[in-house]
Design a protein around this motif. Structure first.
Motif, PDB file in Angstrom:
ATOM      1  N   TRP A  84     -10.250  12.422 -10.406  1.00 25.56           N
ATOM      2  CA  TRP A  84      -8.844  12.091 -10.237  1.00 25.56           C
ATOM      3  C   TRP A  84      -8.645  11.281  -8.968  1.00 25.56           C
ATOM      4  O   TRP A  84      -7.920  10.272  -8.972  1.00 25.56           O
ATOM      5  N   ASN A  85      -9.268  11.700  -7.886  1.00 25.27           N
ATOM      6  CA  ASN A  85      -9.147  10.968  -6.630  1.00 25.27           C
ATOM      7  C   ASN A  85      -9.603   9.520  -6.797  1.00 25.27           C
ATOM      8  O   ASN A  85      -8.907   8.593  -6.370  1.00 25.27           O
ATOM      9  N   ALA A  86     -10.756   9.332  -7.402  1.00 21.08           N
ATOM     10  CA  ALA A  86     -11.301   7.985  -7.586  1.00 21.08           C
ATOM     11  C   ALA A  86     -10.388   7.121  -8.450  1.00 21.08           C
ATOM     12  O   ALA A  86     -10.216   5.923  -8.187  1.00 21.08           O
ATOM     13  N   ALA A  87      -9.793   7.710  -9.465  1.00 19.84           N
ATOM     14  CA  ALA A  87      -8.921   6.963 -10.372  1.00 19.84           C
ATOM     15  C   ALA A  87      -7.545   6.669  -9.771  1.00 19.84           C
ATOM     16  O   ALA A  87      -6.823   5.805 -10.275  1.00 19.84           O
ATOM     17  N   ASN A  88      -7.192   7.370  -8.698  1.00 19.77           N
ATOM     18  CA  ASN A  88      -5.849   7.249  -8.144  1.00 19.77           C
ATOM     19  C   ASN A  88      -5.798   6.760  -6.701  1.00 19.77           C
ATOM     20  O   ASN A  88      -4.800   6.972  -6.001  1.00 19.77           O
ATOM     21  N   GLY A  89      -6.874   6.121  -6.253  1.00 20.71           N
ATOM     22  CA  GLY A  89      -6.854   5.498  -4.934  1.00 20.71           C
ATOM     23  C   GLY A  89      -7.098   6.417  -3.759  1.00 20.71           C
ATOM     24  O   GLY A  89      -6.653   6.139  -2.645  1.00 20.71           O
ATOM     25  N   TYR A  90      -7.819   7.519  -3.998  1.00 20.72           N
ATOM     26  CA  TYR A  90      -8.153   8.448  -2.920  1.00 20.72           C
ATOM     27  C   TYR A  90      -9.673   8.516  -2.770  1.00 20.72           C
ATOM     28  O   TYR A  90     -10.405   8.382  -3.742  1.00 20.72           O
ATOM     29  N   CYS A  91     -10.115   8.748  -1.565  1.00 17.80           N
ATOM     30  CA  CYS A  91     -11.556   8.854  -1.319  1.00 17.80           C
ATOM     31  C   CYS A  91     -12.057  10.243  -1.718  1.00 17.80           C
ATOM     32  O   CYS A  91     -11.280  11.099  -2.133  1.00 17.80           O
ATOM     33  N   SER A  92     -13.332  10.459  -1.547  1.00 16.29           N
ATOM     34  CA  SER A  92     -13.935  11.746  -1.919  1.00 16.29           C
ATOM     35  C   SER A  92     -13.417  12.901  -1.071  1.00 16.29           C
ATOM     36  O   SER A  92     -13.568  14.063  -1.439  1.00 16.29           O
ATOM     37  N   HIS A  93     -12.786  12.581   0.060  1.00 17.09           N
ATOM     38  CA  HIS A  93     -12.208  13.612   0.919  1.00 17.09           C
ATOM     39  C   HIS A  93     -10.768  13.942   0.538  1.00 17.09           C
ATOM     40  O   HIS A  93     -10.144  14.796   1.152  1.00 17.09           O
ATOM     41  N   GLY A  94     -10.215  13.219  -0.436  1.00 10.95           N
ATOM     42  CA  GLY A  94      -8.850  13.461  -0.878  1.00 10.95           C
ATOM     43  C   GLY A  94      -7.801  12.749  -0.042  1.00 10.95           C
ATOM     44  O   GLY A  94      -6.637  13.123  -0.046  1.00 10.95           O
ATOM     45  N   TYR A  99      -7.292   5.102   4.838  1.00 11.86           N
ATOM     46  CA  TYR A  99      -6.745   5.974   5.878  1.00 11.86           C
ATOM     47  C   TYR A  99      -7.686   7.120   6.264  1.00 11.86           C
ATOM     48  O   TYR A  99      -7.379   7.881   7.160  1.00 11.86           O
ATOM     49  N   CYS A 100      -8.802   7.215   5.607  1.00 13.30           N
ATOM     50  CA  CYS A 100      -9.726   8.310   5.878  1.00 13.30           C
ATOM     51  C   CYS A 100     -10.416   8.085   7.226  1.00 13.30           C
ATOM     52  O   CYS A 100     -10.970   7.020   7.470  1.00 13.30           O
TER      53      CYS A 100
END
Length: 106
Positions: A84-94, A99-100
């Motif tokens: 879900w993170n990958a599909a929605n513009g978030y890194c593996s850290h959420g 911005y990570c």
């Protein structure tokens, strides 16, 4: 991190000792998560999986049920979160890409 084990395969889970393992895993995850909930869940749950694998098979379900009190996530649940993170513009850290603090998406 301490571990708990039993010499006989059918002994009862030492719940107070297991709760201590969970509490310690939660504290370690807190120190390494960078305040990211998704990363905390991954760190905590991965450590719980390691510790639970050292228990007799007959105790693992109960141990993981107790770990749910700390928001344990199964490997499948963690994988779904990562997808879900990958599909929605978030890194593996959420954290939103770019911005990570670990440099993900930079």
């Amino acid at each position: 991190m301490s571990t708990i084990a039993c010499d006989t395969p059918h002994c009862a889970l030492d719940e107070p000792a297991w709760r201590t393992v969970c509490k310690t895993a939660a504290e370690h995850a807190q120190r390494g998560c960078g305040l990211s909930w998704d990363h905390w869940v991954t760190l905590f749950s991965t450590e719980i999986d390691v510790q639970a694998s050292r228990l007799p098979e007959s105790q693992r379900v109960q141990a993981l049920q107790i770990a749910l009190e700390w928001d344990y996530a199964t490997p499948a649940e963690r994988q779904a979160t990562q997808e879900w993170n990958a599909a929605n513009g978030y890194c593996s850290h959420g954290i939103e890409l770019g911005y990570c603090p670990a440099g993900c998406g930079s």
